[in-house]
Design a protein around this motif. Structure first.
Motif, PDB file in Angstrom:
ATOM      1  N   VAL A   1       0.901  -1.158  -0.184  1.00 45.33           N
ATOM      2  CA  VAL A   1       0.133   0.025   0.003  1.00 45.33           C
ATOM      3  C   VAL A   1       0.846   1.158   0.045  1.00 45.33           C
ATOM      4  O   VAL A   1       0.746   2.240  -0.654  1.00 45.33           O
ATOM      5  N   MET A   2       2.151   1.164   0.856  1.00 43.55           N
ATOM      6  CA  MET A   2       2.731   2.474   1.011  1.00 43.55           C
ATOM      7  C   MET A   2       3.391   2.640  -0.498  1.00 43.55           C
ATOM      8  O   MET A   2       3.470   3.865  -0.984  1.00 43.55           O
ATOM      9  N   LEU A   3       3.971   1.801  -1.053  1.00 42.49           N
ATOM     10  CA  LEU A   3       4.587   1.990  -2.558  1.00 42.49           C
ATOM     11  C   LEU A   3       3.660   2.257  -3.545  1.00 42.49           C
ATOM     12  O   LEU A   3       3.844   3.067  -4.303  1.00 42.49           O
ATOM     13  N   TYR A   4       2.413   1.874  -3.342  1.00 43.99           N
ATOM     14  CA  TYR A   4       1.278   2.358  -4.339  1.00 43.99           C
ATOM     15  C   TYR A   4       0.999   3.601  -4.139  1.00 43.99           C
ATOM     16  O   TYR A   4       0.785   4.480  -5.145  1.00 43.99           O
ATOM     17  N   ARG A   5       0.777   3.859  -2.630  1.00 40.72           N
ATOM     18  CA  ARG A   5       0.537   5.547  -2.353  1.00 40.72           C
ATOM     19  C   ARG A   5       1.936   6.450  -2.813  1.00 40.72           C
ATOM     20  O   ARG A   5       1.526   7.284  -3.756  1.00 40.72           O
ATOM     21  N   ALA A   6       2.979   5.891  -2.818  1.00 44.63           N
ATOM     22  CA  ALA A   6       4.194   6.550  -3.472  1.00 44.63           C
ATOM     23  C   ALA A   6       3.842   6.986  -4.794  1.00 44.63           C
ATOM     24  O   ALA A   6       4.304   8.092  -5.428  1.00 44.63           O
ATOM     25  N   ARG A   7       3.682   5.955  -5.552  1.00 44.33           N
ATOM     26  CA  ARG A   7       3.860   5.998  -6.884  1.00 44.33           C
ATOM     27  C   ARG A   7       2.646   6.757  -7.561  1.00 44.33           C
ATOM     28  O   ARG A   7       2.857   7.548  -8.277  1.00 44.33           O
TER      29      ARG A   7
ATOM     30  N   ASP B   1      -6.427   1.298 -22.736  1.00 47.37           N
ATOM     31  CA  ASP B   1      -5.662   1.913 -22.949  1.00 47.37           C
ATOM     32  C   ASP B   1      -5.170   2.796 -21.624  1.00 47.37           C
ATOM     33  O   ASP B   1      -3.909   3.001 -21.614  1.00 47.37           O
ATOM     34  N   GLY B   2      -5.899   3.043 -20.913  1.00 51.97           N
ATOM     35  CA  GLY B   2      -5.573   3.797 -19.846  1.00 51.97           C
ATOM     36  C   GLY B   2      -4.758   3.432 -18.885  1.00 51.97           C
ATOM     37  O   GLY B   2      -3.603   3.619 -18.384  1.00 51.97           O
ATOM     38  N   CYS B   3      -4.973   1.879 -18.493  1.00 48.10           N
ATOM     39  CA  CYS B   3      -3.950   1.267 -17.663  1.00 48.10           C
ATOM     40  C   CYS B   3      -2.658   0.946 -18.328  1.00 48.10           C
ATOM     41  O   CYS B   3      -1.838   0.712 -17.685  1.00 48.10           O
ATOM     42  N   THR B   4      -2.602   0.796 -19.581  1.00 47.82           N
ATOM     43  CA  THR B   4      -1.349   0.438 -20.384  1.00 47.82           C
ATOM     44  C   THR B   4      -0.491   1.949 -20.157  1.00 47.82           C
ATOM     45  O   THR B   4       0.578   1.986 -19.957  1.00 47.82           O
ATOM     46  N   GLN B   5      -1.138   2.814 -20.293  1.00 50.64           N
ATOM     47  CA  GLN B   5      -0.726   4.323 -20.235  1.00 50.64           C
ATOM     48  C   GLN B   5      -0.014   4.258 -18.784  1.00 50.64           C
ATOM     49  O   GLN B   5       1.271   4.874 -18.571  1.00 50.64           O
ATOM     50  N   PHE B   6      -0.829   3.764 -17.805  1.00 51.54           N
ATOM     51  CA  PHE B   6      -0.576   3.805 -16.357  1.00 51.54           C
ATOM     52  C   PHE B   6       0.801   3.234 -16.299  1.00 51.54           C
ATOM     53  O   PHE B   6       1.651   3.448 -15.491  1.00 51.54           O
ATOM     54  N   SER B   7       0.535   2.065 -16.783  1.00 54.47           N
ATOM     55  CA  SER B   7       1.671   0.980 -16.752  1.00 54.47           C
ATOM     56  C   SER B   7       3.191   1.818 -17.220  1.00 54.47           C
ATOM     57  O   SER B   7       4.147   1.499 -16.638  1.00 54.47           O
ATOM     58  N   GLN B   8       3.174   2.466 -18.289  1.00 58.51           N
ATOM     59  CA  GLN B   8       4.120   3.016 -18.916  1.00 58.51           C
ATOM     60  C   GLN B   8       4.747   4.097 -17.955  1.00 58.51           C
ATOM     61  O   GLN B   8       5.899   4.672 -17.701  1.00 58.51           O
ATOM     62  N   GLN B   9       3.918   4.847 -17.179  1.00 62.49           N
ATOM     63  CA  GLN B   9       4.117   5.830 -16.268  1.00 62.49           C
ATOM     64  C   GLN B   9       4.878   5.297 -15.212  1.00 62.49           C
ATOM     65  O   GLN B   9       5.804   5.885 -14.595  1.00 62.49           O
ATOM     66  N   LEU B  10       4.440   3.979 -14.693  1.00 69.55           N
ATOM     67  CA  LEU B  10       5.256   3.381 -13.569  1.00 69.55           C
ATOM     68  C   LEU B  10       6.724   3.023 -14.301  1.00 69.55           C
ATOM     69  O   LEU B  10       7.488   3.265 -13.315  1.00 69.55           O
TER      70      LEU B  10
END
Lengths: 195, 71
Positions: free
Chosen positions: A167-173, B38-47
């Motif tokens: 949860v903490m890492l999810y929050r950070a990201r 597409d939204g989650c694919t974009q999010f995945s690239q952001q991560l």
């Protein structure tokens, strides 16, 4: 010859940058100063081992990372990390999603990553966003992403449960993503040239 | 384990995936969702970008540039 360390003074020019780096993770001025001091002393003693293949700063930051981990280990033994209740809850991100769990607003493209990562102003924005993270969240996230420690080791060091850690890492990201979106990707037209 | 994830669940699993915390079935469910969303694919690239940025932090070495010009 250009990368040889000629004098302690030359190392000292890196002090402010090292201090900012240490502060982000330790969030304690005297601990950060200690870690930087230890780093500069170790660097002077080990100057002969500096290969000159990386920049002096990269070399110093490599040493500093180890010193920071030492400090984190010592302080988590003395005073275990206690995440604030809202650091282990994700309710404040609910508004990003519709009631059916789909994105309320689709995540946008962030342009050309290579280009962004060449801009030192981007890293200044990133640093400001990191500074805004709560202490425990920042610590867990940076142990993972800057120090490159394994998840199991971080949970053990920080004495937190695996589910709290996730949860903490999810929050950070999620926080960093929103912060960068606001302070860099929307604000800086040059970084959006690909859209 | 259900296979039809929504975006909220997907975003959490994508983060967890960065920390090596997914079971085989979760990885499978993620892959199915990403193919359609597409939204989650974009999010995945952001991560992924965030991870690269953190590895590169503190960024370009301005001192090295100065060192080089000094010769």
């Amino acid at each position: 010859m250009r990368n040889n360390i000629s004098a302690p003074l030359e190392l000292d020019t890196h002090r402010p940058q090292l201090l900012r780096f240490a502060m982000l993770q330790l969030r304690d001025e005297s601990a950060a100063e200690d870690a930087v001091q230890e780093t500069l002393v170790a660097a002077l003693q080990g100057a002969a081992s500096f290969s000159g293949q990386s920049s002096v700063r990269t070399w110093l930051i490599g040493i500093l990372k180890h010193k920071i981990i030492d400090h984190l280990r010592r302080s988590s033994r003395e005073k275990p990390l206690a995440p604030a209740p809202d650091e282990t809850d994700t309710a404040d991100f609910d508004s990003l999603f519709a009631t059916d769990g789909h994105w309320a607003e689709q995540p946008a493209g962030w342009g050309n990553p290579d280009q962004t990562l060449q801009q030192s102003r981007f890293f200044e924005a990133l640093e400001r966003c990191l500074r805004d993270l709560p202490k425990s969240t920042a610590r867990a996230f940076m142990m993972r992403e800057v120090m490159g420690l394994e998840s199991g080791e971080i949970c053990k060091e920080l004495q937190i449960s695996t589910s709290n850690y996730w949860v903490m890492l999810y929050r950070a990201r999620m926080s960093l993503r929103l912060c960068l979106e606001q302070n860099w990707f929307q604000g800086d037209a040059s970084s959006r040239s690909q859209t | 384990m259900k296979f039809n994830l929504n975006c909220k669940e997907t975003s959490r699993l994508l983060s967890q995936a960065q920390d090596g915390g997914l079971a085989f079935t979760e990885r499978l469910a993620l892959r199915i969702h990403l193919r359609l969303c597409d939204g989650c694919t974009q999010f995945s690239q952001q991560l992924d970008f965030l991870r690269r940025a953190m590895r590169a932090y503190p960024g370009p070495d301005s001192n090295a540039e100065k060192d080089n010009t000094r010769g």
